[in-house]
Each structure stands twice: as C-alpha cells, then as structure tokens.
Design a protein around this motif. Structure first.
Motif, PDB file in Angstrom:
ATOM      1  N   LEU A  31       2.384   2.013  -5.042  1.00 21.52           N
ATOM      2  CA  LEU A  31       1.691   3.131  -4.327  1.00 21.52           C
ATOM      3  C   LEU A  31       1.137   2.853  -3.169  1.00 21.52           C
ATOM      4  N   ALA A  32       0.493   1.714  -2.990  1.00 19.06           N
ATOM      5  CA  ALA A  32      -0.307   1.418  -1.723  1.00 19.06           C
ATOM      6  C   ALA A  32       0.683   0.937  -0.681  1.00 19.06           C
ATOM      7  N   GLY A  35       3.954   4.113  -0.847  1.00 20.67           N
ATOM      8  CA  GLY A  35       3.660   5.620  -0.795  1.00 20.67           C
ATOM      9  C   GLY A  35       4.308   6.116  -2.022  1.00 20.67           C
ATOM     10  N   VAL A  36       4.077   7.461  -2.171  1.00 21.09           N
ATOM     11  CA  VAL A  36       4.511   8.343  -3.355  1.00 21.09           C
ATOM     12  C   VAL A  36       5.948   8.198  -3.545  1.00 21.09           C
ATOM     13  N   SER A 113      -5.301   3.319   1.797  1.00 22.93           N
ATOM     14  CA  SER A 113      -4.009   3.800   1.531  1.00 22.93           C
ATOM     15  C   SER A 113      -3.793   4.286   0.229  1.00 22.93           C
ATOM     16  N   LEU A 116      -5.469   7.704   0.096  1.00 23.95           N
ATOM     17  CA  LEU A 116      -4.757   8.694   0.949  1.00 23.95           C
ATOM     18  C   LEU A 116      -3.814   9.028  -0.042  1.00 23.95           C
ATOM     19  N   GLN A 117      -2.934   8.362  -0.657  1.00 22.68           N
ATOM     20  CA  GLN A 117      -1.917   8.952  -1.656  1.00 22.68           C
ATOM     21  C   GLN A 117      -2.499   9.767  -2.723  1.00 22.68           C
ATOM     22  N   TRP A 119      -5.063  11.495  -2.175  1.00 22.06           N
ATOM     23  CA  TRP A 119      -5.602  12.746  -1.795  1.00 22.06           C
ATOM     24  C   TRP A 119      -4.196  13.709  -1.522  1.00 22.06           C
ATOM     25  N   SER A 120      -3.303  13.034  -1.044  1.00 15.49           N
ATOM     26  CA  SER A 120      -2.111  13.780  -0.688  1.00 15.49           C
ATOM     27  C   SER A 120      -1.528  14.400  -1.956  1.00 15.49           C
ATOM     28  N   ALA A 122      -3.186  15.249  -4.547  1.00 16.22           N
ATOM     29  CA  ALA A 122      -4.017  16.156  -5.090  1.00 16.22           C
ATOM     30  C   ALA A 122      -3.569  17.642  -4.587  1.00 16.22           C
TER      31      ALA A 122
ATOM     32  N   ALA B  37       7.219  13.659  -1.683  1.00 16.96           N
ATOM     33  CA  ALA B  37       8.313  13.559  -2.808  1.00 16.96           C
ATOM     34  C   ALA B  37       9.159  14.717  -2.942  1.00 16.96           C
ATOM     35  N   LEU B 116      -2.556  15.863   5.548  1.00 18.57           N
ATOM     36  CA  LEU B 116      -2.701  14.829   4.628  1.00 18.57           C
ATOM     37  C   LEU B 116      -1.600  14.073   4.486  1.00 18.57           C
ATOM     38  N   GLN B 117      -0.542  14.755   4.241  1.00 10.41           N
ATOM     39  CA  GLN B 117       0.884  14.222   4.217  1.00 10.41           C
ATOM     40  C   GLN B 117       1.211  13.378   5.256  1.00 10.41           C
ATOM     41  N   SER B 120      -0.805  10.129   4.940  1.00 10.03           N
ATOM     42  CA  SER B 120      -0.471   9.128   3.703  1.00 10.03           C
ATOM     43  C   SER B 120       1.053   8.550   4.250  1.00 10.03           C
ATOM     44  N   GLY B 123       0.276   5.599   6.556  1.00 10.91           N
ATOM     45  CA  GLY B 123      -0.132   4.514   6.004  1.00 10.91           C
ATOM     46  C   GLY B 123       0.832   3.724   5.391  1.00 10.91           C
ATOM     47  N   VAL B 124       2.083   4.200   5.312  1.00 11.02           N
ATOM     48  CA  VAL B 124       3.109   3.541   4.453  1.00 11.02           C
ATOM     49  C   VAL B 124       4.413   3.150   5.514  1.00 11.02           C
ATOM     50  N   LEU B 179     -10.690  18.812  -0.595  1.00  9.89           N
ATOM     51  CA  LEU B 179     -11.023  18.466  -2.120  1.00  9.89           C
ATOM     52  C   LEU B 179     -12.014  19.233  -2.448  1.00  9.89           C
TER      53      LEU B 179
END
Lengths: 201, 201
Positions: A31-32, A35-36, A113, A116-117, A119-120, A122, B37, B116-117, B120, B123-124, B179
């Motif tokens: 995940l880190a 990413g998702v 990271s 952030l994943q 949070w996004s 969520a 995703a 947010l997307q 994130s 970061g990836v 949040l």
DNA sequence: CAGACTGTTGAACAGTCGTTCAAACTCGTG
DNA sequence: CACGAGTTTGAACGACTGTTCAACAGTCTG
C-alpha cells in the motif's frame, strides 16, 4: 526492515509474528509503495512470501484485509498521544508527545504515504471512512486528555478546542512534509503547536 | 452540475466543451466518487457517455488521461491565489484570497476528495508527483507574491517564509475538513492564517 | 498407526482491466 | 454525389483481478 518494525508494534507479546500479521505487514508495504491501485491479493501474498489462497484463508475478503491493515495505522497514531514516561509531569508529557509527532522518524515518507492512502480511501468508501474517523477521534480524545491534564486552568471543552487546533496544525505538517519538504517551516509549525497548547488565555 | 462547472473553468473560451474535455470531467467525477481504484477507462467513458475506445483515441494511455485530469486540479488551485478585483489594494487582495481558500464552497467534499486522490497518487508514482509538485510550487509562488505585494516591509524570502507557513495551515484545514469537520476550528485556523500573513515582525 | 484438525498450496473460474482495430459515422470540400 | 479526413463505436485480445477449492503437509489426540 519496515516490515519487521511494523510487525514488532503489532505483535509485541510474541517475538515471531503470525502468518496473518506477516500478510498484514505485506499489505501495508504494498500500500505504501504502490498505492491502493497496486494492492492485489497476489501482490500482497507475493510480498509476504506466501501463496495466493492463504490471504483469503486468513481474511474473509480483500476489503477485510485492507480494513485490518488500516486499523494498524490508526493504532500507531494512538501511540503518538500515549505518554511514554509516566513519571514525567503532565506538561512534560504533553510537550514530548507534541515533539514526537514532528520527529523525522515519524515524518517518514513511507508512513506518511500510508496515512495518505488511508485518508484517500476514507473519502471514497464508508467502510474505510469509519475506520479513519474512529482513529481520528481516538487521537483527538487522547490529545485533549493530554492538554487537559497539563492545563488545569482550562475547561474541558477549552482543552478539546486546543486539541482540534493542534490537530489541524499537525495534519498540515504531515501533508506538507510529503509534498514540499521544508524543515524550517516544520520547526515553526511545531512552535505554533506548542503555543496553541501552552499559551494562557 | 459539478461536471458542467469544471468544464466551464476548463474551456472558458468556447461554450460547448470538446469531447476530450467531457472525458476529463468524467475522469475527475469518477476519481472524486470512487477513488483511484475506481478509475477505469470503461468507467470514465461510461460517465462521459461515450464508447470505450474514444478515451484511448483522445489520450495516449490511461496514465496520460489521469495526468491531464490532475493538471486541472492544479489549475483550480492557482485560481485561489489569483486576485479577482484588480482595483483592490494588495492587502485587500491578499485577505480576499486567504478567505477564498476557506470558503465553504471550496471546502467542498468532492473537491477535497479530488485533492486527496491527487496527493495519494503523488506519493506513489513519480509522474503524478511531478504534476503535484509543480502545482504546489506555483501555488506557493502565487501566495508569496501576494504577501510580498501586500507587505512592502518584508524581504522577499520573508514573504516566502510566511507563504510556507500559511500553506501548512491551509493544508491542515483542507485535510481536517474532510476527516472531522469542525467549522469553529476552521474559523480559528483562518484567523491564524491572517495573523501569519499580516502580523508585523 | 489412524484419524481429525489447522495451515498452506497453486490451479482453475468468471470477471474486469487497458489497449487495439476494423468498421461505421459525420462533415466540409471538390 | 463522391471523396477523404477526423470522430466515434464496440467487439476482440491477452493480461490481470478476487475468490474458490481439491489436494497436500504438519501436528496433535486417541
């Protein structure tokens, strides 16, 4: 190494992590890193060094596995507002916890990271949103309790108010630290956090 | 409706958005609703009301399409630090821009979800990271220029320093607003932003 | 040793994914 | 009308997805 550290926090009691824990660590690592979109059962299983089917044996579904992994992130957040030195004065404990959240070892790229994943996720799925809101609430409560103990002059809602202000500041630093790292700005934000917590009013 | 608004910002010159723009709007809509995703070529095409192949006709690849969509988010951020009333004094312009970033219409769930997307993703993947860093830098420069114009007493690096501090505060509010919404805390953060920008030193 | 139980494997299933491409459609021009 | 260039369609391809499941390994019990 990051995997071992995460496993250690998750299973402090037993030295050797269970298979389920190793899979969760692998899920967090993927995940880190990717990413998702990069989290597939196969990628996680491969990262953990197990067969595909095993992930589904230990977790009901992919969603359940991700949920379990996300809970860990929340757990680590709670550590941030848990005093380590129980002999210290409440004010010292509060100050130490505030500093801890700005420690370079915490402002680490892979952990941020992960946040952030979370949070996004969520913002998109209610299942993940509940996990995140629970973690945020517990964190906020912990912070408010710290401030409440360190500041007997404040009312309880007054402490909660300051906790909310500190949280905004911290969230800002956590986010900015990933995007445009600026140590001097981080130091100034830490000073503002201390002021928000300790300044009289 | 959100689609129309986004299309309008993107293609202010012509009233009817091009197909490529409609696809990008659809991509942003899917991204905000279902997260990274959930963004598939089929989902985006369906959202835009076109066939699958058309997305690949207008964009070289899925990555290129997402990049183009993300650029739009950055563009909208730049609007935040672009003064609208050119007759106002620099100080008024700065204050107005600071308020704009905390306006409820901006602190809108779907737009914050988009941010947010983007974050994130940054970061990836390095491709997305560059887009995001570029946007952040332009925003930071714009903010610094506003402060610089409004505060002739400050040196240029002094203005940049304050811009960095304001950015941390804003990022904190943007994140916290999704949040754990807390209007009172947001108002206090806005006050801190104004203090950071206007206080003498 | 037989049996039951938990842990683990990897092939297999039905989908979905990004991408390609021949075919159809639209339009302005000759 | 015919032609060609620019759009648009949707079926098709191979790769990958989450999940299932028969088979196997290990350990403990009777």
């Amino acid at each position: 190494m990051a995997t071992q550290a995460a496993a250690a926090t998750a299973e402090a009691s037993s030295s050797v992590p269970s298979t389920a824990d190793r899979i969760l660590d692998a899920a967090l690592a993927v995940l880190a890193r990717d990413g998702v979109a990069g989290v597939s059962m196969r990628a996680v299983a491969s990262e953990a060094g197990v067969a595909v089917g095993l992930a589904n044996y230990h977790f009901e579904s992919k969603t359940a596995m991700i949920c379990a992994a996300l809970e860990r992130i929340g757990d680590r957040d709670i550590d941030l507002v848990t005093p380590r030195d129980i002999d210290a004065t409440p004010a010292e404990q509060l100050r130490e916890c505030l500093h801890r959240a700005f420690d370079p070892s915490f402002l680490d790229a892979s952990y941020l990271s992960l946040r952030l994943q979370l949070w996004s996720l969520a913002g998109v799925d209610s299942v993940y949103a509940e996990i995140n809101q629970g973690a945020q609430r517990r964190y906020l409560d912990g912070l408010a309790a710290l401030i409440d103990a360190a500041r007997p002059d404040l009312s309880q809602p007054g402490a909660a108010r300051r906790a909310a202000d500190v949280l905004i500041e911290q969230n800002g630093v956590w986010l900015t630290a990933i995007l445009v790292p600026d140590q001097a700005a981080i130091d100034r934000a830490l000073a503002r956090c201390e002021a928000l917590a300790f300044d009289p009013l």
